[in-house]
Each structure stands twice: as structure tokens, then as C-alpha cells.
Design a protein around this motif. Structure first.
Motif, PDB file in Angstrom:
ATOM      1  N   TRP A   1       0.837  -1.198   0.000  1.00 45.56           N
ATOM      2  CA  TRP A   1       0.000   0.000   0.000  1.00 45.56           C
ATOM      3  C   TRP A   1       0.875   1.252   0.000  1.00 45.56           C
ATOM      4  O   TRP A   1       1.717   1.433   0.875  1.00 45.56           O
ATOM      5  CB  TRP A   1      -0.895  -0.073   1.248  1.00 45.56           C
TER       6      TRP A   1
ATOM      7  N   TYR B   1       0.978   5.592  -1.822  1.00 48.02           N
ATOM      8  CA  TYR B   1       0.214   6.839  -1.925  1.00 48.02           C
ATOM      9  C   TYR B   1      -0.204   6.989  -3.378  1.00 48.02           C
ATOM     10  O   TYR B   1       0.640   7.147  -4.241  1.00 48.02           O
ATOM     11  CB  TYR B   1       1.078   8.046  -1.559  1.00 48.02           C
TER      12      TYR B   1
ATOM     13  N   ARG C   1       7.133  -4.405   2.710  1.00 46.88           N
ATOM     14  CA  ARG C   1       6.654  -4.586   4.087  1.00 46.88           C
ATOM     15  C   ARG C   1       5.481  -5.554   4.126  1.00 46.88           C
ATOM     16  O   ARG C   1       4.612  -5.540   3.253  1.00 46.88           O
ATOM     17  CB  ARG C   1       6.213  -3.246   4.673  1.00 46.88           C
TER      18      ARG C   1
ATOM     19  N   PHE D   1      -2.466   5.070  13.579  1.00 49.96           N
ATOM     20  CA  PHE D   1      -3.075   3.894  12.962  1.00 49.96           C
ATOM     21  C   PHE D   1      -2.144   3.350  11.899  1.00 49.96           C
ATOM     22  O   PHE D   1      -1.218   4.037  11.455  1.00 49.96           O
ATOM     23  CB  PHE D   1      -4.475   4.186  12.419  1.00 49.96           C
ATOM     24  N   LYS D   2      -2.394   2.101  11.490  1.00 49.27           N
ATOM     25  CA  LYS D   2      -1.412   1.435  10.633  1.00 49.27           C
ATOM     26  C   LYS D   2      -1.559   1.805   9.155  1.00 49.27           C
ATOM     27  O   LYS D   2      -2.656   2.043   8.654  1.00 49.27           O
ATOM     28  CB  LYS D   2      -1.487  -0.077  10.806  1.00 49.27           C
ATOM     29  N   HIS D   3      -0.418   1.898   8.508  1.00 49.39           N
ATOM     30  CA  HIS D   3      -0.312   2.007   7.050  1.00 49.39           C
ATOM     31  C   HIS D   3       0.849   1.106   6.694  1.00 49.39           C
ATOM     32  O   HIS D   3       1.831   1.023   7.432  1.00 49.39           O
ATOM     33  CB  HIS D   3      -0.029   3.465   6.648  1.00 49.39           C
ATOM     34  N   ASP D   4       0.776   0.395   5.549  1.00 51.38           N
ATOM     35  CA  ASP D   4       1.790  -0.617   5.217  1.00 51.38           C
ATOM     36  C   ASP D   4       3.217  -0.104   5.367  1.00 51.38           C
ATOM     37  O   ASP D   4       4.061  -0.733   5.979  1.00 51.38           O
ATOM     38  CB  ASP D   4       1.584  -1.097   3.776  1.00 51.38           C
ATOM     39  N   ALA D   5       3.502   1.050   4.751  1.00 55.55           N
ATOM     40  CA  ALA D   5       4.898   1.507   4.712  1.00 55.55           C
ATOM     41  C   ALA D   5       5.167   2.642   5.672  1.00 55.55           C
ATOM     42  O   ALA D   5       6.298   2.838   6.110  1.00 55.55           O
ATOM     43  CB  ALA D   5       5.249   1.957   3.295  1.00 55.55           C
ATOM     44  N   ASP D   6       4.151   3.404   6.018  1.00 52.15           N
ATOM     45  CA  ASP D   6       4.373   4.616   6.787  1.00 52.15           C
ATOM     46  C   ASP D   6       3.464   4.660   8.024  1.00 52.15           C
ATOM     47  O   ASP D   6       3.120   3.609   8.524  1.00 52.15           O
ATOM     48  CB  ASP D   6       4.225   5.822   5.863  1.00 52.15           C
ATOM     49  N   ILE D   7       3.096   5.832   8.463  1.00 51.71           N
ATOM     50  CA  ILE D   7       2.373   5.906   9.740  1.00 51.71           C
ATOM     51  C   ILE D   7       1.156   6.814   9.608  1.00 51.71           C
ATOM     52  O   ILE D   7       1.252   7.918   9.061  1.00 51.71           O
ATOM     53  CB  ILE D   7       3.309   6.424  10.852  1.00 51.71           C
TER      54      ILE D   7
ATOM     55  N   ILE E   1      -1.766  10.531   6.791  1.00 48.37           N
ATOM     56  CA  ILE E   1      -0.639   9.598   6.792  1.00 48.37           C
ATOM     57  C   ILE E   1       0.620  10.393   6.484  1.00 48.37           C
ATOM     58  O   ILE E   1       0.634  11.199   5.549  1.00 48.37           O
ATOM     59  CB  ILE E   1      -0.860   8.469   5.766  1.00 48.37           C
ATOM     60  N   VAL E   2       1.642  10.180   7.308  1.00 50.50           N
ATOM     61  CA  VAL E   2       2.907  10.879   7.082  1.00 50.50           C
ATOM     62  C   VAL E   2       3.901   9.924   6.447  1.00 50.50           C
ATOM     63  O   VAL E   2       3.893   8.719   6.699  1.00 50.50           O
ATOM     64  CB  VAL E   2       3.489  11.478   8.386  1.00 50.50           C
ATOM     65  N   ASP E   3       4.742  10.486   5.602  1.00 46.00           N
ATOM     66  CA  ASP E   3       5.765   9.713   4.893  1.00 46.00           C
ATOM     67  C   ASP E   3       7.049   9.721   5.723  1.00 46.00           C
ATOM     68  O   ASP E   3       7.544  10.786   6.079  1.00 46.00           O
ATOM     69  CB  ASP E   3       6.007  10.349   3.528  1.00 46.00           C
ATOM     70  N   VAL E   4       7.535   8.545   6.049  1.00 41.66           N
ATOM     71  CA  VAL E   4       8.768   8.473   6.865  1.00 41.66           C
ATOM     72  C   VAL E   4       9.862   7.759   6.098  1.00 41.66           C
ATOM     73  O   VAL E   4       9.588   7.090   5.119  1.00 41.66           O
ATOM     74  CB  VAL E   4       8.529   7.757   8.205  1.00 41.66           C
TER      75      VAL E   4
END
Lengths: 477, 152
Positions: A68, A70, A404, B22-28, B149-152
Motif C-alpha cells: 500500500w 500513496y 513490508r 493507525f497502521k499504514h503498510d509503509a508509513d504511519i 498519513i505521514v511519509d517516513v
């Protein structure tokens, strides 16, 4: 992902049965059933959204390591024809524009680094600025940054950070043509002045790796690889510069959309027609960021070489290859029997030109382009080679990482950074990081099986495995 | 008329306002809430910078200011977080306290913090806010809620 929604074409290719009014292009998902079943349903939703964009020349595809993202899923590839109203999407490139991997080969074997592995990891940790709040050792002026935006790794080599042979073993020979610094905001430039030569945070790393085994000895020899060889791999991109460009243009794409009667299924998928003034501005800024990323990896290459020189004297440490996996590039592809000039978005996907491609120089003209699938801290990585068939399958694209399997949020519940560092040390892997939170989030168990991603990539015909590497030292942000 | 900034950093911890992840596959993912729209935005900012360090250790020594015009609330949140991140990155700072005032479509805010010190706890670098899953809404209970959602 609910695999029941998909139609199986073969063991590593799946599609979605759709009526023609539901999409502009077919969708192909590459991967084994077990890899697909671990993917979030959002991957399917995002690639379906991508397949509905104007001017797409099908299919829209996802790689075996997809997850997933953006707008586009990470591991998503889609090509567009500018003459048919094709578009460019900031979400299809990714925020970390030209994030990629550079791999360097040394003449050393594991036995030569083992006695000094502690000191070597400490020296690398001190020399390589990594993580939040760590500025680079080489601040640049705005005038120099303008030169970097145009010159890329070529600028870095001309300024003492490498050799000409680094450039010939890099996509675009180290310099992306067509960059337009005037399309980049002052904020993006200010943000980058102290970030040249920095690794960043998140999943970025500098790893010292060892060739654990070869899968294809002949191609490995042509890449300069041999068993037990020590390699240096650098995974990073255009840092805050690329992100600022992505942030600036995403907002502009969204704001301009009503003027052109454009409605997005997801704002993050915002786009502009390639032929529009805004589209051209974004392309000029994106190419500037590609050059910043190329220069950044070149400076980090220099820093790593200097550390190795202190330990082992004058060694020949040569670039195996430098590739980007967050880009959109104009390429000529044979599609349905016709040569087409297409803009190929690769968001978390590696360009994987096969043997004979005119963009490649010897020895890659014979072997196909090197492709890197970077692993996580505790697991291995693959070096692969592009195949002739990948052009028809995926516009010459392949996987870029393990991908991931678990969110960062979940990973923090499962692992503790300090314990993880100790566990990996017991397995002979030294982790150096200022952030134990970052280490926990990047736990190897939070990623898909790299072996399965590598195997699926080869089975699907996207790239052919050449060598498997295991980590010895990992410097993380 | 543009809004007026408060001269001093506000104290943290207004009751009825908070945030979670909360969860996001790659980020937060961040969800935040507050009694007012501005408070929800401030909580979102605090949640963003808390990912980068332990804000209890950070001293409000320096102030950065941001201002923008935006009528769309979701795009206002996107701009608020990204402008704070940009200014903090340029100033090589971490921010710990925030203020924000909105008058019609004009937004004016500040962040207080300090330059990175060797002894500050390091989290992960947040490079920017995205538009994925972005939302700003007033709940049935009358509180303002944000998601981004923030990109880290």
C-alpha cells in the motif's frame, strides 16, 4: 488481499476480471499466491485507480513486493503516451524521488573484515550522516545546488567525490538530462543545502554485505562478483529536496484540476497532462531531484571509500551499478508490435532493461541491467539481471525490495530496538543506529520473505537472479 | 484582517484533545482530535513531531512561523503539517509546542522548539504529510477529528 477477486494467468501472474467501462487498461499483479495473499486490499484498489488514468498504455502492473502506497501502490508500474493525453503523477513517482540503490564491490572477502568488524562499523557510523537531525558533512551553496540539479553524480565526480567509472555504471550515466532548477521551489533548495551526503531515515541504509552464493556464475563474473566477496550497498534518495518537490506539486496538481474538469479517485493520484505547462514544470523539477539523488549516493560512495581506505589501504572499490526505483522516465518500448515513446512511472519498482538495450553499455549490453532487491537488516538481498521478456511483461521493470508485510505501528508492538540489535549481533550482523525506534520499525520480521520475492521475480520473467548477499554491518537512520 | 500570533508557546495537554496512530503498510497514520478545529490541527502537529523525538525533552527555545490561505480544510491540514516540517528541516530543529489561529481562509501558526542536540532521543524522520486517507471532520459529539498519513 482477497485472491478470490483475481483471475490466475499462471503461477506468478494474476489479473482482475473487469468490464471495459471500468478501466482504461488491464491490470496485472505479479507474485505467488502466498505473496499476494499477504498484501493489503489497498494494493488492488490503488492499481485499479492507476489503470483508469488518461493516456495509459496498458497494462498497469504491480511487482511481487507490492504494498500500500500513496496514489500508486508501492511496486506499481504504469506507462503513458503523451500524444494520447497521457499524464504524469507525483504519486506515481513517489515523494522520495529517485530513491535507489548503489552497490559497490570490493576485492575483500569476509575473513578480511571479520577481525575489524566492530571498528569498521563504528567508523562507518561516524562517517555516514544518518537519521533525523543529522546534517551532512558537505553543506553546499545555492549556486552549487543549482549545479547539482543539472549535473547529478557527474557534478559530484568533478568535485572529487568519485571516478568516471562510477558514472558509466549508473542509470543515465549519472546525469539526468532535462532538469529544470527554476521549476524547484526555494524551500526545496533551502531544505537540501545541509542534506547532501546524508542517508536519511526509515528504510534507508548503508550495508556491508557478503556474497553468500551465486545463482548465475557467468553473469556474476561479468558484474565483477565472486563468492564470499564484500560489497557495500547504499539505499537512499533525494532526501528532503525530493519530498518538498512532491509536496509542492501535489498541491498544485490538486488546485489546478477543477480548471481542467479533472476529478481524482484519490487526491494522492493527482496528475497533470504531460503536454501541459504544469506537467512539464513537474518533469523539470523531478529530473532535478533525480540528479540530487544521484549526487547524494555518489557523495556517500566517497565517504564509504574513505573509511575502507583507512582500514585496508588503497583498494579498488568499484560501482557495480546505481539504480533508482522511484521515477518516471521517457523510454521507447515495443508494445503490441509498435515502438512507442512512453513515460514509464516506476513507484517502488526497478528499471530492468534486458540484454541488447541501447541505453546499456558493456558489459550490461550482454548481461542485461543489474537489478537490486534490497532486503531488511537481518535478511539477505539479491542482485539480478534484466531479461529480454520483461519489456513485454512490465515495461522492463522488476521488484525493488522485500516489501513490508507489517506496518511500522504493528512492528513497534512486536519488537524492541535494543533487543533486536542484540539478537542480530548474535547472528553476526552489526546494527548501528541512533534510533532504537527506527530499528524496531525496520525489524526483519516486518518484511516479506526476500527469498520468495526474488524467486517470484525470476519465475515471472521480470529479472534473473545472479547473486544472494547477506548483511554484516547495517548503518540505519 | 490577518490573525494575531500568541507571543509565548502555549502549554501542552489541553484536556479533551489528543492523538493516536493507525497502521499504514509503509508509513504511519495519525488520527487526532480537539474541541476546536485549531486544537485538532495542533494535536496532529504534536503527533507528527513526536514520531521524531521525545517532545518532553525538547525545550521551546526558538519559534518558527507559518502562514497560508486555504479554504479547503483537508488541504489546510496538509499545508499546516508540511509547512511546519519544511521550516523545522531548514532550521535543523525539532518542534514541541504549537499554536494556530484561523480567520476565515487565513491561517497563521507557530511552532516552538530547538536545534537538534546530541542528547535528544531520536525517533524517525518524518519527511512530509501526504493526501492519502486525509480527512478533517466534525464528529457527532461536536469535536473535530483529523486523519492523515505521514511519509517516513
Amino acid at each position: 488481499m482477497d485472491v478470490g477477486r483475481l483471475r490466475k494467468i499462471d503461477d506468478t501472474r494474476w489479473t482482475v476480471p473487469l468490464a471495459s467501462h471500468e478501466t482504461r487498461a488491464p491490470v496485472i499483479l505479479f507474485g505467488t499466491e502466498s505473496l499476494l495473499s499477504t498484501m493489503d486490499d489497498k494494493v488492488l484498489e490503488q492499481i485499479l485507480n492507476t489503470s483508469r488514468l488518461p493516456g495509459i498504455v496498458g497494462p498497469a502492473v504491480t511487482m511481487p513486493d507490492a504494498h500500500w502506497g500513496y496514489g500508486f501502490p508501492i511496486g506499481g508500474v504504469a506507462a503513458f503516451d503523451a500524444d494520447e493525453g497521457g499524464v504524469i503523477s507525483a504519486g506515481g513517482v513517489g515523494f522520495d524521488i529517485s530513491c535507489g540503490i548503489r552497490s559497490l564491490r570490493t576485492p575483500l572477502t569476509s575473513k578480511q573484515i571479520e577481525p575489524v568488524i566492530g571498528e569498521l562499523s563504528e567508523a562507518l557510523f561516524r562517517a555516514i550522516p544518518a537519521g533525523v537531525g543529522e546534517p551532512g558533512h558537505h553543506p553546499v551553496t545555492l549556486k552549487e545546488l543549482d549545479q547539482i540539479m543539472k549535473g547529478g553524480a557527474g557534478w559530484a565526480v568533478r568535485n572529487g567525490f568519485g571516478t568516471e567509472s562510477d558514472l558509466s555504471r549508473s542509470e543515465e550515466n549519472g546525469t539526468m538530462e532535462g532538469a529544470n532548477p527554476s521549476a524547484v521551489s526555494d524551500k526545496a533548495k533551502e531544505r537540501q543545502r545541509n542534506e547532501m551526503g546524508t542517508l536519511g531515515s526509515g528504510n534507508h541504509y548503508l550495508e556491508i554485505q557478503v556474497v553468500e552464493h551465486l545463482e548465475d556464475s557467468r553473469t556474476a563474473a561479468m558484474f565483477g562478483l565472486f563468492p564470499d566477496q564484500v560489497l557495500i550497498s547504499i539505499h537512499c534518495g533525494s532526501r528532503g529536496f525530493g519530498h518538498q518537490i512532491g509536496t509542492d506539486y501535489l498541491l498544485r496538481f490538486v488546485k489546478e484540476a477543477p480548471k481542467h474538469n479533472i476529478q481524482f479517485p484519490d487526491r494522492e493520484l493527482a496528475y497533470a497532462p504531460i503536454r501541459s505547462a504544469l506537467g512539464q514544470e513537474y518533469i523539470g523539477a523531478m529530473k532535478s531531484a533525480i540528479n540530487v539523488a544521484l549526487a547524494n549516493r555518489q557523495i556517500l560512495t566517497h565517504l564509504a571509500r574513505e573509511v575502507f581506505k583507512r582500514f585496508f589501504g588503497d583498494l579498488s572499490i568499484e560501482t557495480v551499478y546505481d539504480l533508482s526505483h522511484n521515477t518516471c522516465k521517457e523510454e521507447v518500448h515495443l508494445y503490441e508490435g509498435k515502438k512507442r515513446r512512453l513515460w514509464v512511472h516506476r513507484k517502488g519498482a526497478t528499471r530492468a532493461f534486458g540484454p541488447g538495450h541501447p541505453a546499456l553499455s558493456p558489459p550490461f549490453l550482454e548481461t542485461g541491467q543489474p537489478v537490486f532487491i534490497g532486503g531488511s537488516m537481518g535478511t539477505g538481498s539479491y542482485i539480478l539481471a534484466g531479461t529480454p521478456e520483461s519489456e513485454a511483461l512490465s515495461f522492463s521493470s522488476a521488484s525493488h525490495g522485500a516489501g513490508r508485510a507489517m506496518s511500522r505501528h504493528e512492528a513497534l508492538k512486536h519488537w524492541n530496538g535494543r533487543s533486536l540489535v542484540q539478537d542480530l549481533k548474535a547472528k553476526g550482523i552489526v546494527i548501528r543506529s541512533r534510533s532504537m525506534r527506527g530499528v524496531a520499525e525496520e525489524a526483519p520480521g516486518a518484511y516479506k520473505s526476500i527469498e520468495e520475492v526474488g524467486r517470484a521475480t525470476e519465475l515471472a520473467g521480470l529479472a534473473k537472479r545472479v547473486a544472494y548477499l547477506v548483511p554484516k554491518i547495517c548503518v540505519k537512520g | 484582517m490577518p490573525p494575531t500570533r500568541p507571543p509565548d508557546p502555549p502549554e501542552p495537554g489541553d484536556s479533551g484533545s489528543s492523538y493516536s496512530y493507525f497502521k499504514h503498510d509503509a508509513d504511519i497514520g495519525i488520527s487526532a482530535w480537539g474541541k476546536t478545529l485549531e486544537e485538532a490541527f495542533i494535536q496532529t502537529a504534536e503527533a507528527t513531531f513526536f514520531l521524531m523525538g521525545d517532545l518532553a525533552e525538547v525545550l521551546p527555545r526558538r519559534r518558527i512561523d507559518v502562514r497560508f490561505k486555504e479554504e479547503d480544510l483537508e488541504l489546510a491540514l496538509y499545508q499546516w503539517i508540511n509547512l511546519l516540517l519544511t521550516e523545522a528541516m531548514i532550521g535543523e530543529m525539532i518542534l514541541c509546542r504549537f499554536s494556530l489561529i484561523r480567520r476565515n481562509d487565513f491561517w497563521e501558526g507557530s511552532g516552538w522548539g530547538e536545534a537538534w542536540r546530541e542528547d535528544l532521543t531520536r525517533g524517525i524522520e518524518v519527511k512530509g504529510a501526504t493526501m492519502t486517507d486525509l480527512s478533517v471532520r466534525k464528529s457527532g459529539r461536536g469535536r473535530w477529528e483529523t486523519r492523515l498519513i505521514v511519509d517516513v
